[in-house]
Design a protein around this motif. Structure first.
Motif, PDB file in Angstrom:
ATOM      1  N   ALA A 117      31.500  19.238  43.352  1.00  0.00           N
ATOM      2  CA  ALA A 117      31.069  20.239  42.378  1.00  0.00           C
ATOM      3  C   ALA A 117      30.857  21.551  43.109  1.00  0.00           C
ATOM      4  O   ALA A 117      30.420  21.568  44.262  1.00  0.00           O
ATOM      5  CB  ALA A 117      29.781  19.798  41.688  1.00  0.00           C
ATOM      6  N   LEU A 118      31.179  22.663  42.435  1.00  0.00           N
ATOM      7  CA  LEU A 118      30.978  24.002  42.984  1.00  0.00           C
ATOM      8  C   LEU A 118      30.082  24.764  42.026  1.00  0.00           C
ATOM      9  O   LEU A 118      30.444  25.006  40.874  1.00  0.00           O
ATOM     10  CB  LEU A 118      32.317  24.732  43.147  1.00  0.00           C
ATOM     11  CG  LEU A 118      32.260  26.197  43.584  1.00  0.00           C
ATOM     12  CD1 LEU A 118      31.618  26.308  44.963  1.00  0.00           C
ATOM     13  CD2 LEU A 118      33.647  26.809  43.589  1.00  0.00           C
ATOM     14  N   ALA A 119      28.890  25.117  42.512  1.00  0.00           N
ATOM     15  CA  ALA A 119      27.906  25.776  41.651  1.00  0.00           C
ATOM     16  C   ALA A 119      28.447  27.106  41.141  1.00  0.00           C
ATOM     17  O   ALA A 119      29.064  27.880  41.882  1.00  0.00           O
ATOM     18  CB  ALA A 119      26.606  25.999  42.423  1.00  0.00           C
ATOM     19  N   ALA A 120      28.233  27.376  39.860  1.00  0.00           N
ATOM     20  CA  ALA A 120      28.668  28.633  39.260  1.00  0.00           C
ATOM     21  C   ALA A 120      27.726  29.756  39.688  1.00  0.00           C
ATOM     22  O   ALA A 120      26.508  29.575  39.728  1.00  0.00           O
ATOM     23  CB  ALA A 120      28.672  28.514  37.740  1.00  0.00           C
ATOM     24  N   PRO A 121      28.254  30.960  40.031  1.00  0.00           N
ATOM     25  CA  PRO A 121      27.397  32.068  40.471  1.00  0.00           C
ATOM     26  C   PRO A 121      26.360  32.467  39.425  1.00  0.00           C
ATOM     27  O   PRO A 121      25.268  32.907  39.771  1.00  0.00           O
ATOM     28  CB  PRO A 121      28.394  33.214  40.717  1.00  0.00           C
ATOM     29  CG  PRO A 121      29.715  32.550  40.920  1.00  0.00           C
ATOM     30  CD  PRO A 121      29.674  31.312  40.051  1.00  0.00           C
ATOM     31  N   ASP A 122      26.692  32.317  38.120  1.00  0.00           N
ATOM     32  CA  ASP A 122      25.763  32.731  37.069  1.00  0.00           C
ATOM     33  C   ASP A 122      24.831  31.610  36.625  1.00  0.00           C
ATOM     34  O   ASP A 122      24.121  31.736  35.634  1.00  0.00           O
ATOM     35  CB  ASP A 122      26.536  33.261  35.863  1.00  0.00           C
ATOM     36  CG  ASP A 122      27.488  32.212  35.284  1.00  0.00           C
ATOM     37  OD1 ASP A 122      27.538  31.081  35.824  1.00  0.00           O
ATOM     38  OD2 ASP A 122      28.184  32.521  34.301  1.00  0.00           O
ATOM     39  N   GLY A 123      24.856  30.481  37.361  1.00  0.00           N
ATOM     40  CA  GLY A 123      24.005  29.367  37.007  1.00  0.00           C
ATOM     41  C   GLY A 123      24.528  28.522  35.878  1.00  0.00           C
ATOM     42  O   GLY A 123      23.821  27.661  35.365  1.00  0.00           O
ATOM     43  N   GLY A 124      25.773  28.752  35.450  1.00  0.00           N
ATOM     44  CA  GLY A 124      26.364  27.991  34.363  1.00  0.00           C
ATOM     45  C   GLY A 124      26.857  26.628  34.805  1.00  0.00           C
ATOM     46  O   GLY A 124      26.457  26.109  35.854  1.00  0.00           O
ATOM     47  N   THR A 125      27.737  26.037  33.993  1.00  0.00           N
ATOM     48  CA  THR A 125      28.264  24.705  34.300  1.00  0.00           C
ATOM     49  C   THR A 125      29.067  24.748  35.590  1.00  0.00           C
ATOM     50  O   THR A 125      29.954  25.592  35.750  1.00  0.00           O
ATOM     51  CB  THR A 125      29.176  24.219  33.159  1.00  0.00           C
ATOM     52  OG1 THR A 125      28.439  24.231  31.939  1.00  0.00           O
ATOM     53  CG2 THR A 125      29.662  22.802  33.433  1.00  0.00           C
ATOM     54  N   PRO A 126      28.790  23.857  36.551  1.00  0.00           N
ATOM     55  CA  PRO A 126      29.513  23.896  37.827  1.00  0.00           C
ATOM     56  C   PRO A 126      30.992  23.607  37.636  1.00  0.00           C
ATOM     57  O   PRO A 126      31.393  22.839  36.757  1.00  0.00           O
ATOM     58  CB  PRO A 126      28.831  22.785  38.643  1.00  0.00           C
ATOM     59  CG  PRO A 126      27.529  22.526  37.976  1.00  0.00           C
ATOM     60  CD  PRO A 126      27.746  22.819  36.523  1.00  0.00           C
ATOM     61  N   ALA A 127      31.821  24.227  38.482  1.00  0.00           N
ATOM     62  CA  ALA A 127      33.234  23.872  38.540  1.00  0.00           C
ATOM     63  C   ALA A 127      33.361  22.517  39.235  1.00  0.00           C
ATOM     64  O   ALA A 127      32.514  22.129  40.038  1.00  0.00           O
ATOM     65  CB  ALA A 127      34.008  24.939  39.306  1.00  0.00           C
ATOM     66  N   GLN A 128      34.420  21.798  38.898  1.00  0.00           N
ATOM     67  CA  GLN A 128      34.654  20.471  39.468  1.00  0.00           C
ATOM     68  C   GLN A 128      36.012  20.454  40.159  1.00  0.00           C
ATOM     69  O   GLN A 128      36.964  21.106  39.714  1.00  0.00           O
ATOM     70  CB  GLN A 128      34.623  19.398  38.374  1.00  0.00           C
ATOM     71  CG  GLN A 128      33.322  19.323  37.590  1.00  0.00           C
ATOM     72  CD  GLN A 128      32.182  18.752  38.399  1.00  0.00           C
ATOM     73  OE1 GLN A 128      32.398  17.908  39.270  1.00  0.00           O
ATOM     74  NE2 GLN A 128      30.971  19.208  38.116  1.00  0.00           N
TER      75      GLN A 128
END
Length: 387
Positions: free
Chosen positions: A235-246
Motif C-alpha cells: 500500500a502507498l499512503a495518499a498525500p492527502d490522507g485519502g484511500t491508499p494506492a495499492q
C-alpha cells in the motif's frame, strides 16, 4: 544479548538470516531438552501440541542458550538478541517454531535488522525420524530497499547490511538470478514456501529524484525444482490522507534460466507518478487523474525484456496536452496498449474517453515529446476514431 565469538561463519551469503535458519534447525533439539523434555520429535509430543492448540513458550534459560548458539554462528563480531522461542502445531498440522523479537546486527552495530517474528514450519514425517526439515518460513516486520540508479540499473537489499540477507544489483534478470542463487543455499533449497508479512519497501528512484515508502506489504515465495514464483503486494499512503494506492507484483522464473513472466497491478495511483516510473506510460505525465492499471511482460532466454502489454482505467480528471492550453476535463478513460522497450512509442489497440462534452473510441499510437529526457513536454499522436 549474545555476541558472536568473531570466528568466520562461512560466506557472507550464508550469514545473517540464512545462518539463523540453519542455527535454529541445528540447535532446536538441544534447546528442547533444556526446556524440560518437550519432545516434539515424538508422536506423543505432537499429540500434546495438537490437543493444546496453543503456543508453548520455552523458559528463559533455554532461550538464552539458543541465543548464544545462534549468535556464535554470525561470527565477525555480529550480535543477536532473541526475545523468546515458541512451539506449537499449526492449523496445517505442521509443527512450528517461532523466534520472537529477533535483532541482528553486524560488527559495531552496522546493518541492523529487526524481526518481530521468524517462524519455521517443520515436516512432521521428518520430525518423527528425528530430523528437523523446514517446509515453510514466515517473517514478520521485515524491510527491503529497491534502488533505480541514474544509469537505469537496479539494486535490491533485503534484510541486508552487516547481517547477511540479500544484496543484488544490475538488471531485473540479475536480481532474479541472485534470488535463484540464494534459494539454492541450504536450508532454503528445501523450503517450499517463504512468506513475509508487515513488509516495508523503500523505492529510491535516482533517475527522477523521487522516493516512496510502501507499507503493509506481504510476500509469498513458492518454489520447486523447476521454477520460483514470487507474489508481492503493498500500500502507498495518499498525500492527502485519502484511500491508499495499492500495488501487486507477480513473477514466475525458471531456475537456471533468465526466462521470467511478470504481472503487475496498481490501483488509485496518481497518473504523473506512474508516468515517471513506467517508460511505456510517459504520456500519463500530461494527465491529472487517478489511475488503475494492469501490466504483463516477459524476459526471454537471453535476459531481454520483451513487449509489455497493459490496460489502463483513468479518471475522473483532466488532460493537459500542452502547458499553454486549457485542460480538458473527462469523466473516464480506458486504454489497452503495447510497448516495446527501446521504441518510445505506445501502440493503442483500443481506447475510449467519456466526458460531458464528447465521447471518443478508436485505435492509434502516441509518441511523447521530450526535452532532454524525463517527463514529456507534449504528445504527438495519431488516432483512428470509430465513434
Amino acid at each position: 544479548m549474545a555476541r558472536g565469538d568473531g570466528r568466520g561463519a562461512g560466506s557472507a551469503a550464508a550469514s545473517g538470516v540464512i545462518a539463523l535458519l540453519r542455527g535454529v534447525l541445528g540447535t532446536l533439539s538441544a534447546a528442547l531438552l533444556l526446556a524440560g523434555g518437550l519432545a516434539v520429535a515424538t508422536a506423543a509430543g505432537l499429540a500434546a501440541l495438537a490437543l493444546s492448540g496453543e503456543r508453548v513458550a520455552l523458559p528463559a534459560p533455554a532461550v538464552a542458550w539458543v541465543e548464544a548458539r545462534l549468535a556464535a554462528l554470525l561470527g565477525q563480531g555480529g550480535t543477536l538478541r532473541l526475545g523468546g522461542l515458541d512451539l506449537w502445531l499449526g492449523e496445517d498440522h505442521l509443527p512450528r517454531v517461532a523466534l520472537r523479537g529477533v535483532a541482528l546486527s553486524g560488527a559495531g552495530g552496522a546493518g541492523r535488522a529487526d524481526l518481530p517474528e521468524l517462524e519455521v514450519g517443520l515436516l512432521p514425517a521428518a520430525l518423527l525420524r528425528g530430523e528437523l526439515r523446514p517446509e515453510t518460513v514466515r517473517l514478520e516486520g521485515a524491510s527491503a530497499t529497491v534502488t533505480r540508479r541514474a544509469d537505469g540499473s537496479l539494486g535490491l537489499a533485503f534484510l541486508a547490511g552487516g547481517t547477511g540477507g540479500l544484496n543484488a544489483s544490475g538488471t531485473l534478470t540479475d536480481i532474479l538470478d541472485a534470488v535463484d542463487r540464494m534459494l539454492a543455499l541450504a536450508p532454503l533449497a528445501g523450503i517450499g514456501r517463504i512468506e513475509a508479512g508487515g513488509l516495508t519497501l523503500v523505492f529510491d528512484d535516482q533517475t527522477t529524484g523521487r522516493a516512496w515508502r510502501l507499507v503493509d506489504g506481504s510476500l509469498a515465495l513458492t518454489q520447486d525444482r523447476r521454477e520460483t514464483t514470487i507474489a508481492l503486494s503493498f500500500a502507498l499512503a495518499a498525500p492527502d490522507g485519502g484511500t491508499p494506492a495499492q500495488a501487486q507484483l507477480w513473477f514466475r522464473t525458471a531456475k537456471g534460466s533468465p526466462e521470467a513472466v511478470l504481472f503487475a497491478e496498481v490501483a488509485r495511483i496518481d497518473a504523473a507518478e506512474l508516468a515517471a516510473e513506467v517508460p511505456a506510460l510517459a504520456a500519463l505525465g500530461l494527465v491529472d487523474a487517478p489511475v488503475s492499471a494492469a501490466f504483463r511482460g516477459a524476459v526471454d532466454a537471453r535476459g531481454a525484456l520483451g513487449a509489455v502489454w497493459g490496460r489502463l482505467m483513468i479518471g475522473p480528471g483532466e488532460l493537459r496536452p500542452r502547458r499553454d492550453l486549457e485542460p480538458v476535463p473527462f469523466e473516464r478513460a480506458v486504454a489497452e496498449f503495447s510497448y516495446v522497450p527501446g521504441l518510445d512509442r505506445v501502440d493503442l489497440a483500443e481506447f475510449a474517453v467519456d466526458s460531458r462534452i464528447l465521447r471518443l473510441r478508436g485505435t492509434g499510437w502516441a509518441d511523447p515529446e521530450r526535452a532532454g529526457g524525463g517527463a514529456p513536454a507534449g504528445l504527438v499522436a495519431q488516432l483512428r476514431l470509430s465513434e
